[in-house]
Design a protein around this motif. Structure first.
Motif, PDB file in Angstrom:
ATOM      1  N   ALA A 128      -6.005 -27.628  39.125  1.00  0.00           N
ATOM      2  CA  ALA A 128      -6.269 -26.489  40.001  1.00  0.00           C
ATOM      3  C   ALA A 128      -7.339 -25.572  39.413  1.00  0.00           C
ATOM      4  O   ALA A 128      -7.998 -24.848  40.159  1.00  0.00           O
ATOM      5  N   THR A 129      -7.513 -25.616  38.104  1.00  0.00           N
ATOM      6  CA  THR A 129      -8.492 -24.744  37.449  1.00  0.00           C
ATOM      7  C   THR A 129      -9.856 -25.413  37.250  1.00  0.00           C
ATOM      8  O   THR A 129     -10.779 -24.779  36.748  1.00  0.00           O
ATOM      9  N   ASN A 130      -9.995 -26.666  37.653  1.00  0.00           N
ATOM     10  CA  ASN A 130     -11.247 -27.409  37.443  1.00  0.00           C
ATOM     11  C   ASN A 130     -12.183 -27.170  38.632  1.00  0.00           C
ATOM     12  O   ASN A 130     -12.284 -27.995  39.539  1.00  0.00           O
ATOM     13  N   GLN A 131     -12.864 -26.035  38.600  1.00  0.00           N
ATOM     14  CA  GLN A 131     -13.709 -25.646  39.734  1.00  0.00           C
ATOM     15  C   GLN A 131     -14.852 -26.627  39.962  1.00  0.00           C
ATOM     16  O   GLN A 131     -15.224 -26.888  41.103  1.00  0.00           O
ATOM     17  N   GLY A 132     -15.405 -27.192  38.893  1.00  0.00           N
ATOM     18  CA  GLY A 132     -16.477 -28.169  39.044  1.00  0.00           C
ATOM     19  C   GLY A 132     -16.025 -29.381  39.846  1.00  0.00           C
ATOM     20  O   GLY A 132     -16.719 -29.830  40.757  1.00  0.00           O
ATOM     21  N   ALA A 133     -14.848 -29.905  39.522  1.00  0.00           N
ATOM     22  CA  ALA A 133     -14.313 -31.058  40.260  1.00  0.00           C
ATOM     23  C   ALA A 133     -13.988 -30.675  41.701  1.00  0.00           C
ATOM     24  O   ALA A 133     -14.293 -31.420  42.639  1.00  0.00           O
ATOM     25  N   LEU A 134     -13.378 -29.512  41.882  1.00  0.00           N
ATOM     26  CA  LEU A 134     -13.051 -29.073  43.244  1.00  0.00           C
ATOM     27  C   LEU A 134     -14.313 -28.952  44.091  1.00  0.00           C
ATOM     28  O   LEU A 134     -14.333 -29.380  45.259  1.00  0.00           O
ATOM     29  N   ASN A 135     -15.381 -28.394  43.531  1.00  0.00           N
ATOM     30  CA  ASN A 135     -16.646 -28.262  44.259  1.00  0.00           C
ATOM     31  C   ASN A 135     -17.235 -29.625  44.591  1.00  0.00           C
ATOM     32  O   ASN A 135     -17.721 -29.849  45.710  1.00  0.00           O
ATOM     33  N   LEU A 136     -17.214 -30.541  43.621  1.00  0.00           N
ATOM     34  CA  LEU A 136     -17.767 -31.880  43.831  1.00  0.00           C
ATOM     35  C   LEU A 136     -17.050 -32.590  44.984  1.00  0.00           C
ATOM     36  O   LEU A 136     -17.679 -33.125  45.893  1.00  0.00           O
ATOM     37  N   TYR A 137     -15.713 -32.571  44.947  1.00  0.00           N
ATOM     38  CA  TYR A 137     -14.954 -33.280  45.980  1.00  0.00           C
ATOM     39  C   TYR A 137     -15.059 -32.593  47.334  1.00  0.00           C
ATOM     40  O   TYR A 137     -15.122 -33.259  48.367  1.00  0.00           O
ATOM     41  N   GLN A 138     -15.096 -31.267  47.347  1.00  0.00           N
ATOM     42  CA  GLN A 138     -15.256 -30.558  48.617  1.00  0.00           C
ATOM     43  C   GLN A 138     -16.599 -30.923  49.251  1.00  0.00           C
ATOM     44  O   GLN A 138     -16.690 -31.167  50.454  1.00  0.00           O
ATOM     45  N   ALA A 139     -17.650 -30.992  48.450  1.00  0.00           N
ATOM     46  CA  ALA A 139     -18.969 -31.369  48.967  1.00  0.00           C
ATOM     47  C   ALA A 139     -18.969 -32.794  49.501  1.00  0.00           C
ATOM     48  O   ALA A 139     -19.757 -33.120  50.392  1.00  0.00           O
ATOM     49  N   ALA A 140     -18.066 -33.634  48.997  1.00  0.00           N
ATOM     50  CA  ALA A 140     -17.966 -35.021  49.467  1.00  0.00           C
ATOM     51  C   ALA A 140     -17.063 -35.144  50.694  1.00  0.00           C
ATOM     52  O   ALA A 140     -16.861 -36.249  51.203  1.00  0.00           O
ATOM     53  N   GLY A 141     -16.502 -34.023  51.153  1.00  0.00           N
ATOM     54  CA  GLY A 141     -15.693 -34.040  52.371  1.00  0.00           C
ATOM     55  C   GLY A 141     -14.189 -33.998  52.156  1.00  0.00           C
ATOM     56  O   GLY A 141     -13.419 -34.023  53.120  1.00  0.00           O
ATOM     57  N   PHE A 142     -13.741 -33.913  50.927  1.00  0.00           N
ATOM     58  CA  PHE A 142     -12.303 -33.828  50.648  1.00  0.00           C
ATOM     59  C   PHE A 142     -11.795 -32.426  50.973  1.00  0.00           C
ATOM     60  O   PHE A 142     -12.526 -31.447  50.882  1.00  0.00           O
ATOM     61  N   PHE A 143     -10.509 -32.338  51.335  1.00  0.00           N
ATOM     62  CA  PHE A 143      -9.878 -31.045  51.559  1.00  0.00           C
ATOM     63  C   PHE A 143      -8.593 -30.966  50.735  1.00  0.00           C
ATOM     64  O   PHE A 143      -8.031 -31.989  50.352  1.00  0.00           O
ATOM     65  N   ARG A 144      -8.154 -29.741  50.471  1.00  0.00           N
ATOM     66  CA  ARG A 144      -6.920 -29.529  49.705  1.00  0.00           C
ATOM     67  C   ARG A 144      -5.731 -29.819  50.605  1.00  0.00           C
ATOM     68  O   ARG A 144      -5.512 -29.141  51.605  1.00  0.00           O
ATOM     69  N   ASP A 145      -4.953 -30.796  50.213  1.00  0.00           N
ATOM     70  CA  ASP A 145      -3.792 -31.212  50.996  1.00  0.00           C
ATOM     71  C   ASP A 145      -2.517 -30.518  50.519  1.00  0.00           C
ATOM     72  O   ASP A 145      -1.668 -30.159  51.324  1.00  0.00           O
ATOM     73  N   LYS A 146      -2.396 -30.345  49.192  1.00  0.00           N
ATOM     74  CA  LYS A 146      -1.153 -29.811  48.648  1.00  0.00           C
ATOM     75  C   LYS A 146      -1.383 -29.301  47.230  1.00  0.00           C
ATOM     76  O   LYS A 146      -2.187 -29.865  46.490  1.00  0.00           O
ATOM     77  N   ARG A 147      -0.677 -28.250  46.864  1.00  0.00           N
ATOM     78  CA  ARG A 147      -0.687 -27.786  45.463  1.00  0.00           C
ATOM     79  C   ARG A 147       0.529 -28.387  44.777  1.00  0.00           C
ATOM     80  O   ARG A 147       1.645 -28.305  45.285  1.00  0.00           O
ATOM     81  N   LEU A 148       0.316 -28.991  43.626  1.00  0.00           N
ATOM     82  CA  LEU A 148       1.386 -29.634  42.870  1.00  0.00           C
ATOM     83  C   LEU A 148       1.664 -28.785  41.623  1.00  0.00           C
ATOM     84  O   LEU A 148       0.857 -28.767  40.692  1.00  0.00           O
ATOM     85  N   LEU A 149       2.778 -28.093  41.635  1.00  0.00           N
ATOM     86  CA  LEU A 149       3.113 -27.171  40.558  1.00  0.00           C
ATOM     87  C   LEU A 149       3.490 -27.931  39.286  1.00  0.00           C
ATOM     88  O   LEU A 149       4.219 -28.917  39.340  1.00  0.00           O
ATOM     89  N   ARG A 150       2.972 -27.458  38.156  1.00  0.00           N
ATOM     90  CA  ARG A 150       3.264 -28.034  36.833  1.00  0.00           C
ATOM     91  C   ARG A 150       3.114 -29.560  36.832  1.00  0.00           C
ATOM     92  O   ARG A 150       3.924 -30.280  36.274  1.00  0.00           O
ATOM     93  N   TYR A 151       2.066 -30.033  37.442  1.00  0.00           N
ATOM     94  CA  TYR A 151       1.821 -31.471  37.612  1.00  0.00           C
ATOM     95  C   TYR A 151       1.437 -32.152  36.295  1.00  0.00           C
ATOM     96  O   TYR A 151       1.818 -33.283  36.036  1.00  0.00           O
ATOM     97  N   TYR A 152       0.667 -31.466  35.478  1.00  0.00           N
ATOM     98  CA  TYR A 152       0.149 -32.060  34.243  1.00  0.00           C
ATOM     99  C   TYR A 152       1.068 -31.780  33.056  1.00  0.00           C
ATOM    100  O   TYR A 152       1.850 -30.820  33.073  1.00  0.00           O
TER     101      TYR A 152
END
Length: 166
Positions: A128-152
């Motif tokens: 959730a804190t990886n803004q670079g990855a979030l930006n990359l995937y959003q630009a590729a057309g991905f959307f946020r489907d769900k937040r997964l708490l304490r996933y890692y």
């Protein structure tokens, strides 16, 4: 590489799929340097032996040195709906080669390969804190489907991202 004006020059890259056991060493090196989760060699083998066409490397077009980027994916049927679903398990680009479109190209090549095989959606998780990855995937057309708490393992949250292809 820096040109005379001090600006970064883009290297010409070539992209290829997993080919041989030596590629596994490159894969492990790239991923272990970049991702927060530790993986065993068996995890890597699970992906590359079953879906070698969905393990794509980026390397210098001239073949100088090891690969500088990799994406590792799989494609299988979802149990509930029997939809063909792609999954991006890992994406890494060496820090020295970021911001040159390599990660975006790896994602596009993987998604294109999955689409040609009849894939209907692609999912992944990213910190959730990886803004670079979030930006990359959003630009590729991905959307946020769900937040997964304490996933890692480090207790960090993740976002499940989704790209609908049909």
């Amino acid at each position: 590489e820096r040109g005379r004006e001090g600006t970064r020059q883009e290297l010409k890259m070539k992209y290829r799929t997993y080919q041989e056991e030596e590629d596994l060493d490159h894969l492990v090196s790239l991923i272990s340097d970049d991702l927060s989760e530790p993986y065993s060699v068996y995890t890597y083998r699970y992906f590359v032996y079953q879906w070698p066409r969905l393990c794509i490397f980026a390397e210098d077009e001239a073949g100088n040195g090891p690969p500088v980027g990799v994406i590792v994916c799989k494609l299988d049927r979802q149990n509930k709906h029997q939809r063909l679903r792609g999954y991006i398990a890992m994406l890494a680009v060496k820090p020295t080669h970021r911001k040159q479109g390599i990660g975006s190209t790896l994602v596009q090549k993987a998604v294109d390969t999955m689409r040609l095989q009849g894939c209907q959606e692609v999912v992944l998780e990213t910190e959730a804190t990886n803004q670079g990855a979030l930006n990359l995937y959003q630009a590729a057309g991905f959307f946020r489907d769900k937040r997964l708490l304490r996933y890692y393992l480090n207790g960090g949250d993740a976002f499940r991202l989704k790209l609908l292809l049909s």
